[in-house]
Design a protein around this motif. Sequence first.
Motif, short mmCIF file in Angstrom:
data_model
loop_
_atom_site.label_atom_id
_atom_site.label_comp_id
_atom_site.label_asym_id
_atom_site.label_seq_id
_atom_site.Cartn_x
_atom_site.Cartn_y
_atom_site.Cartn_z
N ASN A 241 0.82 -1.22 0.00
CA ASN A 241 0.00 0.00 0.00
C ASN A 241 0.85 1.27 0.00
O ASN A 241 0.64 2.18 0.79
CB ASN A 241 -0.95 -0.01 1.20
N ARG A 242 1.84 1.28 -0.91
CA ARG A 242 2.71 2.44 -1.11
C ARG A 242 3.49 2.84 0.15
O ARG A 242 3.77 4.02 0.39
CB ARG A 242 1.92 3.64 -1.64
N SER A 243 3.86 1.86 0.95
CA SER A 243 4.69 2.15 2.12
C SER A 243 6.00 2.79 1.66
O SER A 243 6.57 2.41 0.63
CB SER A 243 4.99 0.86 2.89
N PRO A 244 6.52 3.75 2.42
CA PRO A 244 7.78 4.41 2.03
C PRO A 244 8.94 3.45 1.85
O PRO A 244 9.86 3.73 1.06
CB PRO A 244 8.05 5.37 3.19
N VAL A 245 8.93 2.30 2.54
CA VAL A 245 10.06 1.38 2.41
C VAL A 245 10.18 0.82 1.00
O VAL A 245 11.27 0.41 0.58
CB VAL A 245 10.00 0.22 3.43
N THR A 246 9.06 0.78 0.27
CA THR A 246 9.11 0.23 -1.09
C THR A 246 9.86 1.14 -2.06
O THR A 246 10.21 0.72 -3.15
CB THR A 246 7.69 -0.03 -1.63
N GLY A 247 10.12 2.37 -1.64
CA GLY A 247 10.88 3.29 -2.48
C GLY A 247 12.35 3.33 -2.16
O GLY A 247 13.10 4.10 -2.78
N ILE A 248 12.79 2.49 -1.22
CA ILE A 248 14.21 2.47 -0.84
C ILE A 248 14.97 1.54 -1.78
O ILE A 248 14.72 0.34 -1.82
CB ILE A 248 14.37 2.03 0.62
N ASP A 249 15.88 2.08 -2.51
CA ASP A 249 16.62 1.33 -3.52
C ASP A 249 17.46 0.23 -2.88
O ASP A 249 18.22 0.48 -1.93
CB ASP A 249 17.52 2.28 -4.32
N GLY A 250 17.33 -0.99 -3.42
CA GLY A 250 18.17 -2.09 -2.99
C GLY A 250 17.67 -2.86 -1.78
O GLY A 250 18.27 -3.88 -1.41
N MET A 251 16.60 -2.42 -1.13
CA MET A 251 16.12 -3.13 0.06
C MET A 251 15.45 -4.45 -0.35
O MET A 251 14.53 -4.46 -1.17
CB MET A 251 15.12 -2.28 0.85
N PRO A 252 15.89 -5.58 0.21
CA PRO A 252 15.28 -6.87 -0.14
C PRO A 252 13.81 -6.94 0.31
O PRO A 252 13.42 -6.33 1.30
CB PRO A 252 16.13 -7.88 0.64
N TYR A 253 13.04 -7.73 -0.42
CA TYR A 253 11.62 -7.87 -0.12
C TYR A 253 11.40 -8.44 1.28
O TYR A 253 10.45 -8.06 1.96
CB TYR A 253 10.98 -8.77 -1.18
N ASP A 254 12.27 -9.34 1.74
CA ASP A 254 12.09 -9.91 3.07
C ASP A 254 12.23 -8.85 4.15
O ASP A 254 11.54 -8.88 5.17
CB ASP A 254 13.04 -11.09 3.32
N LEU A 255 13.13 -7.89 3.92
CA LEU A 255 13.32 -6.81 4.89
C LEU A 255 12.14 -5.85 4.86
O LEU A 255 11.66 -5.39 5.91
CB LEU A 255 14.64 -6.08 4.58
N MET A 256 11.65 -5.54 3.64
CA MET A 256 10.44 -4.72 3.54
C MET A 256 9.29 -5.36 4.31
O MET A 256 8.57 -4.70 5.06
CB MET A 256 10.01 -4.58 2.07
N THR A 257 9.12 -6.67 4.11
CA THR A 257 8.01 -7.39 4.74
C THR A 257 8.13 -7.36 6.24
O THR A 257 7.14 -7.16 6.97
CB THR A 257 7.97 -8.84 4.25
N LEU A 258 9.34 -7.53 6.75
CA LEU A 258 9.56 -7.51 8.19
C LEU A 258 9.19 -6.15 8.77
O LEU A 258 8.53 -6.05 9.82
CB LEU A 258 11.02 -7.83 8.50
N ILE A 259 9.59 -5.07 8.08
CA ILE A 259 9.33 -3.72 8.59
C ILE A 259 7.85 -3.39 8.52
O ILE A 259 7.27 -2.83 9.46
CB ILE A 259 10.17 -2.70 7.81
N VAL A 260 7.20 -3.73 7.40
CA VAL A 260 5.79 -3.36 7.21
C VAL A 260 4.86 -4.27 8.00
O VAL A 260 3.90 -3.81 8.62
CB VAL A 260 5.42 -3.40 5.70
N LYS A 261 5.14 -5.57 7.98
CA LYS A 261 4.21 -6.54 8.56
C LYS A 261 4.65 -7.05 9.94
O LYS A 261 3.85 -7.66 10.65
CB LYS A 261 4.06 -7.74 7.62
N GLY A 262 5.91 -6.84 10.28
CA GLY A 262 6.42 -7.35 11.55
C GLY A 262 6.73 -8.83 11.46
O GLY A 262 6.55 -9.47 10.43
N ARG A 263 7.23 -9.40 12.56
CA ARG A 263 7.61 -10.81 12.59
C ARG A 263 6.39 -11.70 12.36
O ARG A 263 6.49 -12.78 11.84
CB ARG A 263 8.27 -11.17 13.91
#
Length: 263
Positions: A241-263
């Motif tokens: 849903n257009r979270s700012p982390v999705t605009g960070i160049d080079g960030m792996p999807y697993d890290l995005m998921t952890l930040i947005v969705k938590g453990r």
Amino acid sequence: MIDKLIIRISKGSISFTTVDSTNMEQPVMFQPYNVKAGISIAANLREAFRTEPLLTGSYQRVMCIVDSPVLMVPVDLYQEGDRVTLYSHSYPSRKQNTVLANVLPDLNCVAIYDINSDLKTVVNDHFPQAQYVCCMASVWRHLHQRSFTGVRAKLYGYFHDQRLEVFSFQQNRFKFCNSFEAQHMHDSLYFLLYVWKQQNLQQEHDELHLVGDIPEKEELLDEMRKYLKRTYVINPVADFNRSPVTGIDGMPYDLMTLIVKGR
């Protein structure tokens, strides 16, 4: 004090991510570390603690995200005392490492994985209360929830660190889960089609969803759609849903998921 520091460690890379809810302009800062060839990842991390400003801050929580081979055990069969033995038998070449485990209650399983013992010592020397998490845990949990959308069976492929994770779910457990070395498009095509056939998925009806750092993406999609009509690529921007982390160049999807969705 900053909310969280996340150290992500894989076979050939290290990154540092801070999450600071008080910083409205830049709540998440992602910094890949320039790994030096010829020395171990542990030695690289030790050097990073001497040179990287992000590692000198004060954090409420420190997490170490570990990308290493995973052994899945059904939660009802798991015995804590058997963890090291099970993993050592499954991955005999990694016996010198420290074996860890994360319980995934929503998937009724335990993920057993390992970390280089020297590497863990480096982290613990600086952050004794650091929590360790298998890097795939957040991806599995998130895509498991996505698997309930619609009536079609779904197979997922996540590309990261020159590997391909392939998995599917059946209600509240894994139906299939494996990892493959896949640096080239033809390797990925072979493994995905092999698993698809092995799982008796239907070419015209069921779905393949791909995400991550897909090698030769357009060529792979063109080839895949010759065989599987419903092949899709998950777009993190829409997925989160257009979270700012999705605009960070080079960030792996697993890290995005952890930040947005938590453990």
